[in-house]
Motif scaffolding. Structure first.
Motif, PDB file in Angstrom:
ATOM      1  N   SER A  43       0.001  -1.433  -0.258  1.00  0.00           N
ATOM      2  CA  SER A  43       0.201  -0.041  -0.516  1.00  0.00           C
ATOM      3  C   SER A  43       1.155   1.525   0.057  1.00  0.00           C
ATOM      4  CB  SER A  43      -1.289  -0.221   1.077  1.00  0.00           C
ATOM      5  OG  SER A  43      -0.302   0.150   2.035  1.00  0.00           O
ATOM      6  N   THR A  44       1.731   1.025  -0.163  1.00  0.00           N
ATOM      7  CA  THR A  44       3.048   2.399  -0.491  1.00  0.00           C
ATOM      8  C   THR A  44       4.176   2.555  -1.424  1.00  0.00           C
ATOM      9  OG1 THR A  44       4.701   1.559   1.128  1.00  0.00           O
ATOM     10  CG2 THR A  44       2.454   2.925   2.128  1.00  0.00           C
ATOM     11  N   TYR A  45       4.694   3.750  -1.429  1.00  0.00           N
ATOM     12  CA  TYR A  45       5.829   3.453  -2.704  1.00  0.00           C
ATOM     13  C   TYR A  45       6.548   4.884  -2.164  1.00  0.00           C
ATOM     14  CZ  TYR A  45       7.507   4.834  -6.965  1.00  0.00           C
ATOM     15  OH  TYR A  45       8.872   5.389  -8.153  1.00  0.00           O
ATOM     16  N   ASP A  46       7.747   3.930  -1.942  1.00  0.00           N
ATOM     17  CA  ASP A  46       8.820   4.986  -0.777  1.00  0.00           C
ATOM     18  C   ASP A  46       9.992   5.122  -1.218  1.00  0.00           C
ATOM     19  OD1 ASP A  46       9.806   6.535   0.843  1.00  0.00           O
ATOM     20  OD2 ASP A  46      10.272   5.189   2.347  1.00  0.00           O
ATOM     21  N   ALA A  47      10.179   7.154  -2.632  1.00  0.00           N
ATOM     22  CA  ALA A  47      10.943   6.214  -3.808  1.00  0.00           C
ATOM     23  C   ALA A  47      11.887   7.633  -2.435  1.00  0.00           C
ATOM     24  CB  ALA A  47      10.908   7.137  -4.688  1.00  0.00           C
ATOM     25  N   GLY A  48      11.725   8.292  -1.148  1.00  0.00           N
ATOM     26  CA  GLY A  48      13.342   9.168  -0.559  1.00  0.00           C
ATOM     27  C   GLY A  48      12.322  10.309  -0.548  1.00  0.00           C
ATOM     28  N   PRO A  49      13.144  11.050  -1.523  1.00  0.00           N
ATOM     29  CA  PRO A  49      11.934  12.553  -1.916  1.00  0.00           C
ATOM     30  C   PRO A  49      10.392  12.682  -1.478  1.00  0.00           C
ATOM     31  CG  PRO A  49      13.167  12.158  -3.583  1.00  0.00           C
ATOM     32  CD  PRO A  49      13.565  10.837  -3.410  1.00  0.00           C
ATOM     33  N   PHE A  50      10.045  11.306  -1.665  1.00  0.00           N
ATOM     34  CA  PHE A  50       8.444  11.793  -1.488  1.00  0.00           C
ATOM     35  C   PHE A  50       7.963  10.216  -1.053  1.00  0.00           C
ATOM     36  CE2 PHE A  50       6.823   9.648  -5.324  1.00  0.00           C
ATOM     37  CZ  PHE A  50       7.467  10.154  -6.530  1.00  0.00           C
ATOM     38  N   PHE A  51       6.345   9.681  -0.220  1.00  0.00           N
ATOM     39  CA  PHE A  51       6.320   9.579   0.265  1.00  0.00           C
ATOM     40  C   PHE A  51       5.015   9.332   0.303  1.00  0.00           C
ATOM     41  CE2 PHE A  51       3.797   6.751   3.552  1.00  0.00           C
ATOM     42  CZ  PHE A  51       4.698   5.804   3.516  1.00  0.00           C
ATOM     43  N   VAL A  52       4.252   7.882  -1.154  1.00  0.00           N
ATOM     44  CA  VAL A  52       2.393   7.187  -0.885  1.00  0.00           C
ATOM     45  C   VAL A  52       1.872   6.365  -0.705  1.00  0.00           C
ATOM     46  CG1 VAL A  52       1.587   8.118  -3.213  1.00  0.00           C
ATOM     47  CG2 VAL A  52       3.469   9.352  -3.253  1.00  0.00           C
ATOM     48  N   GLU A  53       0.574   7.253  -0.077  1.00  0.00           N
ATOM     49  CA  GLU A  53       0.317   5.803   0.132  1.00  0.00           C
ATOM     50  C   GLU A  53      -1.499   5.836  -0.809  1.00  0.00           C
ATOM     51  OE1 GLU A  53      -1.160   5.081   4.505  1.00  0.00           O
ATOM     52  OE2 GLU A  53       0.646   6.159   4.936  1.00  0.00           O
ATOM     53  N   TYR A  54      -0.926   4.905  -1.606  1.00  0.00           N
ATOM     54  CA  TYR A  54      -2.313   4.412  -2.347  1.00  0.00           C
ATOM     55  C   TYR A  54      -3.337   3.386  -2.332  1.00  0.00           C
ATOM     56  CZ  TYR A  54       0.617   0.521  -3.689  1.00  0.00           C
ATOM     57  OH  TYR A  54       2.332  -1.022  -4.104  1.00  0.00           O
ATOM     58  N   PRO A  55      -4.058   3.495  -2.455  1.00  0.00           N
ATOM     59  CA  PRO A  55      -5.600   2.627  -2.237  1.00  0.00           C
ATOM     60  C   PRO A  55      -5.165   1.202  -2.484  1.00  0.00           C
ATOM     61  CG  PRO A  55      -6.346   4.299  -4.023  1.00  0.00           C
ATOM     62  CD  PRO A  55      -4.719   4.914  -3.663  1.00  0.00           C
ATOM     63  N   VAL A  56      -6.087   0.539  -2.359  1.00  0.00           N
ATOM     64  CA  VAL A  56      -6.052  -1.127  -2.330  1.00  0.00           C
ATOM     65  C   VAL A  56      -6.556  -1.140  -3.742  1.00  0.00           C
ATOM     66  CG1 VAL A  56      -6.947  -3.377  -2.169  1.00  0.00           C
ATOM     67  CG2 VAL A  56      -6.642  -1.489  -0.361  1.00  0.00           C
ATOM     68  N   GLY A  57      -6.584  -1.838  -4.733  1.00  0.00           N
ATOM     69  CA  GLY A  57      -6.206  -2.465  -6.045  1.00  0.00           C
ATOM     70  C   GLY A  57      -5.766  -1.602  -7.001  1.00  0.00           C
ATOM     71  N   TRP A  58      -5.189  -0.620  -6.521  1.00  0.00           N
ATOM     72  CA  TRP A  58      -4.248   0.344  -7.507  1.00  0.00           C
ATOM     73  C   TRP A  58      -2.831  -0.633  -7.889  1.00  0.00           C
ATOM     74  CZ3 TRP A  58      -4.069   6.691  -7.430  1.00  0.00           C
ATOM     75  CH2 TRP A  58      -5.985   6.913  -7.625  1.00  0.00           C
ATOM     76  N   ARG A  59      -2.011  -0.330  -8.910  1.00  0.00           N
ATOM     77  CA  ARG A  59      -0.700  -0.547  -9.217  1.00  0.00           C
ATOM     78  C   ARG A  59       0.383   0.171  -9.773  1.00  0.00           C
ATOM     79  NH1 ARG A  59      -0.880  -3.262 -15.477  1.00  0.00           N
ATOM     80  NH2 ARG A  59      -1.367  -1.103 -15.905  1.00  0.00           N
ATOM     81  N   VAL A  60       1.123  -0.036  -8.890  1.00  0.00           N
ATOM     82  CA  VAL A  60       2.677   1.364  -9.044  1.00  0.00           C
ATOM     83  C   VAL A  60       3.208   0.341 -10.456  1.00  0.00           C
ATOM     84  CG1 VAL A  60       4.712   2.064  -8.418  1.00  0.00           C
ATOM     85  CG2 VAL A  60       2.708   1.453  -6.685  1.00  0.00           C
ATOM     86  N   ILE A  61       3.712   1.590 -11.522  1.00  0.00           N
ATOM     87  CA  ILE A  61       4.412   1.524 -12.127  1.00  0.00           C
ATOM     88  C   ILE A  61       5.630   2.410 -12.403  1.00  0.00           C
ATOM     89  CG2 ILE A  61       4.812   1.499 -15.191  1.00  0.00           C
ATOM     90  CD1 ILE A  61       1.379   0.933 -15.020  1.00  0.00           C
ATOM     91  N   THR A  62       7.044   1.649 -11.623  1.00  0.00           N
ATOM     92  CA  THR A  62       7.816   2.388 -11.506  1.00  0.00           C
ATOM     93  C   THR A  62       8.701   3.240 -12.878  1.00  0.00           C
ATOM     94  OG1 THR A  62       9.856   1.106 -11.211  1.00  0.00           O
ATOM     95  CG2 THR A  62       8.163   1.503  -9.189  1.00  0.00           C
ATOM     96  N   PRO A  63       9.453   4.508 -12.669  1.00  0.00           N
ATOM     97  CA  PRO A  63      10.288   4.838 -14.136  1.00  0.00           C
ATOM     98  C   PRO A  63      11.437   4.140 -13.978  1.00  0.00           C
ATOM     99  CG  PRO A  63      10.400   6.392 -11.428  1.00  0.00           C
ATOM    100  CD  PRO A  63       9.666   5.349 -11.693  1.00  0.00           C
ATOM    101  N   ALA A  64      11.874   4.055 -14.806  1.00  0.00           N
ATOM    102  CA  ALA A  64      13.340   3.828 -15.354  1.00  0.00           C
ATOM    103  C   ALA A  64      14.735   3.872 -14.430  1.00  0.00           C
ATOM    104  CB  ALA A  64      13.934   4.113 -16.870  1.00  0.00           C
ATOM    105  N   ALA A  65      15.691   3.630 -14.123  1.00  0.00           N
ATOM    106  CA  ALA A  65      16.181   3.704 -12.933  1.00  0.00           C
ATOM    107  C   ALA A  65      16.905   4.859 -13.587  1.00  0.00           C
ATOM    108  CB  ALA A  65      17.175   2.324 -12.622  1.00  0.00           C
ATOM    109  N   PHE A  66      17.113   5.339 -14.705  1.00  0.00           N
ATOM    110  CA  PHE A  66      18.453   6.751 -14.639  1.00  0.00           C
ATOM    111  C   PHE A  66      17.919   8.026 -14.662  1.00  0.00           C
ATOM    112  CE2 PHE A  66      16.930   4.414 -18.891  1.00  0.00           C
ATOM    113  CZ  PHE A  66      16.334   5.623 -19.184  1.00  0.00           C
ATOM    114  N   SER A  67      15.936   7.869 -14.824  1.00  0.00           N
ATOM    115  CA  SER A  67      15.377   9.200 -14.549  1.00  0.00           C
ATOM    116  C   SER A  67      14.990   8.802 -13.346  1.00  0.00           C
ATOM    117  CB  SER A  67      14.064   9.147 -15.396  1.00  0.00           C
ATOM    118  OG  SER A  67      13.377   7.878 -14.489  1.00  0.00           O
ATOM    119  N   THR A  68      14.789  10.902 -12.845  1.00  0.00           N
ATOM    120  CA  THR A  68      14.134  10.380 -11.261  1.00  0.00           C
ATOM    121  C   THR A  68      12.381  10.354 -11.519  1.00  0.00           C
ATOM    122  OG1 THR A  68      13.400  13.104 -12.150  1.00  0.00           O
ATOM    123  CG2 THR A  68      15.893  12.429 -11.727  1.00  0.00           C
ATOM    124  N   PRO A  69      12.692  10.372  -9.630  1.00  0.00           N
ATOM    125  CA  PRO A  69      11.299   9.752  -9.709  1.00  0.00           C
ATOM    126  C   PRO A  69      10.407  11.311  -9.965  1.00  0.00           C
ATOM    127  CG  PRO A  69      12.173   9.529  -7.329  1.00  0.00           C
ATOM    128  CD  PRO A  69      12.940   9.941  -8.609  1.00  0.00           C
TER     129      PRO A  69
END
Length: 69
Positions: A43-69
């Protein structure tokens, strides 16, 4: 029965001996991974500069490693 058991022991010893002869090295692509670490849980996405709690049923798509979040 005895032949099967001794054959299994020989195979086990051979496998153990071969495993110690091959040096284990870290692949080059794992020695340096660009970008900050990202931690995704159920239920969470922690990228260092920001932290997000996303709703149940949502999915997280992360960016490429070389790009900034």
């Amino acid at each position: 029965m005895m032949l099967r058991r001794s054959g299994a022991m020989c195979l086990l010893l051979l496998t153990a001996a071969c495993g110690q002869l091959v040096p284990v090295e870290t692949p080059p692509q794992l020695e340096y991974t660009p970008g900050p670490p990202v931690i995704v849980t159920r239920s969470t996405y922690d990228a260092g500069p920001f932290f997000v709690e996303y709703p149940v049923g949502w999915r997280v798509i992360t960016p490429a490693a070389f790009s900034t979040p």
